[in-house]
Write an enzyme that holds these catalytic residues in place. Sequence first.
Site, PDB file in Angstrom:
ATOM      1  N   HIS B  10       7.797  -9.130   7.257  1.00 46.88           N
ATOM      2  CA  HIS B  10       7.217  -8.995   5.924  1.00 46.88           C
ATOM      3  C   HIS B  10       5.895  -9.753   5.933  1.00 46.88           C
ATOM      4  CE1 HIS B  10       6.991  -8.625   1.616  1.00 46.88           C
ATOM      5  NE2 HIS B  10       8.155  -8.016   1.589  1.00 46.88           N
ATOM      6  N   GLY B  73      17.641  -4.622   4.163  1.00 50.47           N
ATOM      7  CA  GLY B  73      17.472  -4.113   2.802  1.00 50.47           C
ATOM      8  C   GLY B  73      16.558  -2.909   2.884  1.00 50.47           C
ATOM      9  N   HIS B  75      13.322  -2.703   3.071  1.00 50.64           N
ATOM     10  CA  HIS B  75      12.188  -2.762   3.989  1.00 50.64           C
ATOM     11  C   HIS B  75      12.584  -2.320   5.398  1.00 50.64           C
ATOM     12  CE1 HIS B  75       9.903  -4.454   0.860  1.00 50.64           C
ATOM     13  NE2 HIS B  75      10.335  -5.687   0.950  1.00 50.64           N
TER      14      HIS B  75
END
Lengths: 120, 120
Positions: B10, B73, B75
């Site tokens: 991320h 999740g 992402h």
Amino acid sequence: MTQGIVLFAHGSRDAQWAQPFEQLALSLSRRFSGPVELAFLDLMPPTLEQAIDALARRGARSIRVVPVFLGKGGHVGEDLPRLAAQAAGKHPTIRVELEPPIGEQPTVIEAIARAIAAGR
Amino acid sequence: MTQGIVLFAHGSRDAQWAQPFEQLALSLSRRFSGPVELAFLDLMPPTLEQAIDALARRGARSIRVVPVFLGKGGHVGEDLPRLAAQAAGKHPTIRVELEPPIGEQPTVIEAIARAIAAGR
């Protein structure tokens, strides 16, 4: 004096997201004698406040809040201190301490590197 | 056949966020003989496509994309497959393989639990 730990993670709409954090709480409970609670920033319960309330009920008089984040961005640097101050305000006799994110631990980074290098 | 690795994380507006991932890339490079590149989902460069292009230039003919996420999740489950398919489409002769997030590795979870238990 009973010390408790909150494992503070990001949340997700996907329930599967919680699994590694639940696994971590279980693994930590085998190594740490005090109470351990999970908390999520958003999108899934419980909140940090609920986790701190739960540790207070379980007798914790000192609480370590450990961000289960790899890096330090806005969630750890800004959201967490704000949420922790709110939650701690309800328990003036309990010491609540924020720790650095687990990704700042060299042993964690080394373990991730080893696991990747050992992969296919 | 040269194998490369993309470490896919991320991003954040906070530049400090990248540090543990850069540390991980360095640590992995000491353990893995092929080329290693970092990529971020958003908010900081390089993109997954740029990282895959870079590995192709560095001679990789097979690429492992490793999500440096603790959980799975949206992402990892949705954004990553879409971005990887886009990027891989430019390199039809290169095999691009998505791996599970590093938080699904039991040795990683154990290392995090040990680091926390060893803390104050």
